[in-house]
Enzyme design. Structure first.
Site, mmCIF file in Angstrom:
data_model
loop_
_atom_site.group_PDB
_atom_site.id
_atom_site.type_symbol
_atom_site.label_atom_id
_atom_site.label_comp_id
_atom_site.label_asym_id
_atom_site.label_seq_id
_atom_site.Cartn_x
_atom_site.Cartn_y
_atom_site.Cartn_z
ATOM 1 N N CYS A 180 1.333 1.431 -0.991
ATOM 2 C CA CYS A 180 0.304 0.590 -0.076
ATOM 3 C C CYS A 180 -1.191 0.783 -0.996
ATOM 4 O O CYS A 180 -1.002 1.580 -1.850
ATOM 5 C CB CYS A 180 -0.020 1.159 1.331
ATOM 6 S SG CYS A 180 -0.554 2.792 1.243
ATOM 7 N N GLU A 216 -4.481 13.433 8.634
ATOM 8 C CA GLU A 216 -5.329 12.432 9.318
ATOM 9 C C GLU A 216 -5.742 12.881 10.746
ATOM 10 O O GLU A 216 -7.057 12.388 10.800
ATOM 11 C CB GLU A 216 -4.352 11.407 9.276
ATOM 12 C CG GLU A 216 -5.417 10.298 9.484
ATOM 13 C CD GLU A 216 -4.600 8.690 9.765
ATOM 14 O OE1 GLU A 216 -3.578 8.590 8.929
ATOM 15 O OE2 GLU A 216 -5.051 7.901 10.591
ATOM 16 N N CYS A 239 -2.182 0.771 10.388
ATOM 17 C CA CYS A 239 -2.483 -0.550 9.146
ATOM 18 C C CYS A 239 -1.492 -1.351 9.032
ATOM 19 O O CYS A 239 -0.327 -0.895 9.233
ATOM 20 C CB CYS A 239 -2.965 0.484 8.096
ATOM 21 S SG CYS A 239 -1.497 1.217 7.261
#
Ligand code: SF4
Length: 314
Positions: A17, A132, A201
């Protein structure tokens, strides 16, 4: 003679990505600019092949700044983001740092910060101990953000219902599972504030949508990716839920279960957002040695996003 026809459905988009591309580029450009070695705190992205290749050109991977021997060298923070105390520690140690946090993770960080400033108690939907999640929770004071992993966790929340509440999410979750958790939160706390723009996302959403479209047609489904890659593991779950029970995560073509494939007429292939395309092509080439393969790529979205590099590297 090659035996039996095999149809391969290839999911698109798949693989790298924009955030992963940028993070890898940051390490390469930093090595060019500062010379090697350059230290990287945590795997820059969760893929062993990527990490091993970067080691070969001079990256050193550490988990904490305290492990870095030469603190005059710059350090890079991984794409997953870091708690606020990490850049602070680097400043205290007078270390130069370059932040490769994906801009879409940084967006969630700013959301959490702004909500906290506005007096909201925040729920973070995500997986415990994922870097994260550690990074997002570490943007605001301890106790002002609570991790929610499942619908059962929502049921267990004991908080006055008149409080100002909001939620944010990890960027790489299963779209469907997260929707169920969000619905449970909204049912329990109708006043809860949701993000202006979804936190999962586009890269994650697109890869899951492509897998969903293909999986029910397949006897087997392979997702190339490392075991610690959240979005790769989610793709396997999505493929199973979408109808292909025999869906597997594969680190590389060395793990091909040829026996199982020999009983299949149709297989699906995708790869996580941190997995290089080379792994997909290697897998297909190995399978081609044994089977007469036809490939159909199923494209659900085109990704043209490119994230800017940090100013230190421009
Ligand atoms: S998966 Fe999404 S959030 Fe993670 S690096 Fe890629 S674009 Fe950024």
């Amino acid at each position: 003679m090659k035996n039996k026809d095999l149809k391969i459905y290839l999911a698109a988009p798949r693989g790298f990505c924009a955030g992963v591309d940028r993070a890898i580029e940051i390490v390469k450009k930093s090595i060019n600019k500062f010379g090697s070695p350059v230290d990287v705190r945590h795997e820059i992205v969760h893929n062993k092949h990527v990490v091993e290749n970067l080691k070969k050109i001079g990256a050193i991977f550490v988990e904490e700044l305290s492990e870095i021997k030469d603190k005059t060298r710059p350090v890079i923070f991984s794409a997953h983001g870091v708690p606020k105390k990490v850049p602070k520690e680097a400043q205290d140690l007078k270390m130069e740092y370059i932040d490769a946090t994906c801009p879409l993770v940084s967006k969630v960080h700013r959301e959490a910060e702004n909500l906290n400033k506005a007096g909201f108690h925040i729920f973070l939907i995500g997986h415990e101990n994922h870097p994260e999640v550690v990074g997002t929770m570490g943007q605001i004071p301890e106790g002002s953000i609570k991790l929610v992993e499942t619908i059962d966790d929502v049921e267990d929340i004991d908080i006055p219902s008149n409080k100002k509440l909001a939620f944010v999410t990890q960027t790489t979750l299963s779209v469907d599972d997260t929707k169920d958790i969000i619905d449970a939160l909204k049912k329990k706390f109708p006043q809860i504030k949701e993000p202006n723009k979804e936190d999962i996302c586009n890269a994650t959403t697109n890869r899951q949508a492509a897998v969903k479209k293909i999986a029910s047609k397949c006897d087997m489904f392979f997702v190339l990716g490392s075991r610690n890659s959240s979005n790769s593991v989610r793709l396997v779950e999505v493929a199973r839920k979408a109808g292909c029970k025999n869906s597997q995560l594969m680190h590389s073509e060395k793990e091909i279960p040829f026996d199982e494939i020999s009983n299949s007429k149709t297989i699906g292939i995708s790869s996580g957002a941190s997995a290089p395309e080379k792994l997909v092509q290697n897998l297909i080439n190995q399978i081609k040695k044994d089977r007469k393969v036809s490939i159909e790529e199923i494209v659900v979205a085109e990704e043209k996003v490119i994230f800017k590099l940090p100013k230190e590297l421009n």
